[in-house]
Design a protein around this motif. Structure first.
Motif, mmCIF file in Angstrom:
data_model
loop_
_atom_site.group_PDB
_atom_site.id
_atom_site.type_symbol
_atom_site.label_atom_id
_atom_site.label_comp_id
_atom_site.label_asym_id
_atom_site.label_seq_id
_atom_site.Cartn_x
_atom_site.Cartn_y
_atom_site.Cartn_z
ATOM 1 N N VAL A 1 11.839 0.560 -18.221
ATOM 2 C CA VAL A 1 11.143 1.784 -18.624
ATOM 3 C C VAL A 1 9.914 1.948 -17.737
ATOM 4 N N PRO A 2 9.429 3.188 -17.555
ATOM 5 C CA PRO A 2 8.199 3.368 -16.781
ATOM 6 C C PRO A 2 6.974 2.890 -17.544
ATOM 7 N N HIS A 3 5.965 2.455 -16.787
ATOM 8 C CA HIS A 3 4.691 2.024 -17.357
ATOM 9 C C HIS A 3 3.596 3.009 -16.943
ATOM 10 N N THR B 1 5.018 4.304 -13.225
ATOM 11 C CA THR B 1 5.850 3.593 -12.272
ATOM 12 C C THR B 1 7.143 4.365 -12.017
ATOM 13 N N LYS B 2 7.609 4.283 -10.786
ATOM 14 C CA LYS B 2 8.850 4.949 -10.392
ATOM 15 C C LYS B 2 10.016 4.001 -10.628
ATOM 16 N N MET B 3 10.983 4.438 -11.425
ATOM 17 C CA MET B 3 12.127 3.592 -11.736
ATOM 18 C C MET B 3 13.184 3.723 -10.643
ATOM 19 N N PRO B 4 13.821 2.620 -10.274
ATOM 20 C CA PRO B 4 14.789 2.659 -9.175
ATOM 21 C C PRO B 4 16.125 3.241 -9.610
ATOM 22 N N ASP C 1 0.818 -1.199 0.000
ATOM 23 C CA ASP C 1 0.000 0.000 0.000
ATOM 24 C C ASP C 1 0.857 1.257 0.000
ATOM 25 N N ASP C 2 2.159 1.111 0.248
ATOM 26 C CA ASP C 2 3.049 2.264 0.323
ATOM 27 C C ASP C 2 3.878 2.437 -0.939
ATOM 28 N N GLU C 3 3.561 1.736 -2.008
ATOM 29 C CA GLU C 3 4.343 1.859 -3.243
ATOM 30 C C GLU C 3 4.288 3.294 -3.770
ATOM 31 N N GLU C 4 5.429 3.788 -4.186
ATOM 32 C CA GLU C 4 5.516 5.149 -4.712
ATOM 33 C C GLU C 4 5.519 5.134 -6.236
ATOM 34 N N PHE C 5 4.910 6.171 -6.806
ATOM 35 C CA PHE C 5 4.869 6.362 -8.245
ATOM 36 C C PHE C 5 5.385 7.770 -8.550
ATOM 37 N N VAL C 6 5.481 8.058 -9.840
ATOM 38 C CA VAL C 6 5.837 9.400 -10.296
ATOM 39 C C VAL C 6 4.609 10.022 -10.953
#
Length: 247
Positions: A111-113, A139-142, A61-66
């Motif tokens: 790549v981001p999705h 999606t946030k890329m590492p 639930d804490d996943e970060e995005f851009v």
């Protein structure tokens, strides 16, 4: 005399951004400055999903995005910026949405999705009331970009490792018919844990050729991962380029 200062994002953007089908995201810290471009301004935030939807992470639930936000701004004097509010999104946003959706459908790594998107009119507090605000959640890329991580200060073995990983991702992008041309170290990220590269920013790209025909050294020169050769004496003599340090 200068006019009033343009409003800053915090003055007209909601902290919780609601999307379609009951999905919403909370804006967290910005990861870029608020930057005006011709006709629009942009800013990127880290965000977190606050309410469900079909793309909600099943793992955390804490996943970060851009979240990339692009805002139509008033025309500048003596410019070709649009003089009337537009419904948007801009052409560059549409191009990136197409690329991000393609990456998601193909399951491409590195790549981001696309996660979510919407475009809405600005309210009365925006810089150009009635103009568009577009939101793209991806999606946030590492990892850290190669410019910030001082790529050219690394040992030769480390630079070569990143070059090989970069080419793997770039070739996979080309296979989907996309050849990005905003080529810069800031758009290449290195994940030190997975030892992998990723590429971001797909607002500008051309149709790609088959990667089997890729000139790898030239591509790495374009992206700043390999130094370009010094200019030849005949090119300077014939005036095709200026002599380094010359007027």
């Amino acid at each position: 005399m200068d006019g009033p200062a343009p409003p800053q994002p915090e003055e007209f953007l909601d902290t919780i951004v609601e999307f379609n089908k009951g999905t919403s995201y909370e804006r967290l810290q910005p990861i870029t400055d608020y930057r005006p471009d011709p006709g629009e301004a942009r800013i990127l935030y880290i965000c977190r999903q606050t309410q469900g939807g079909r793309n909600r992470s099943q793992d955390s639930d804490d996943e970060e995005f851009v979240m990339k936000i692009k805002i139509q701004v008033p025309p500048r004097p003596a410019s070709t910026d649009p003089t009337a509010p537009l419904s948007g999104p801009s052409e560059t946003t549409e191009a990136e949405l197409k690329a991000l959706q393609t990456f998601r459908q193909s399951g491409l790594e590195g790549v981001p999705h696309l996660i979510d998107t919407k475009c809405t009119p600005q309210g009365p507090d925006g810089p150009f009331p009635g103009g568009y605000i577009s939101y793209t959640v991806m999606t946030k890329m590492p990892g850290l970009d190669l410019m910030a991580s001082k790529f050219w200060s690394l040992a030769d073995e480390e630079k070569d490792e990143r070059r090989e990983a970069f080419l793997l991702v770039l070739k996979s992008i080309w296979r989907l018919g996309i050849a990005p041309y905003d080529c810069a170290l800031r758009n290449v990220l290195w994940d030190p844990e997975q030892r992998k590269c990723s590429i971001v920013d797909f607002e500008h790209y051309d149709p790609a050729k088959d990667p089997i025909n890729m000139h790898q050294k030239e591509e790495m020169q374009r992206w700043g991962l390999v130094q370009r050769p010094p200019p030849s004496h005949w090119a300077i003599e014939w005036g095709l380029i200026k002599e380094p340090g010359g007027a």
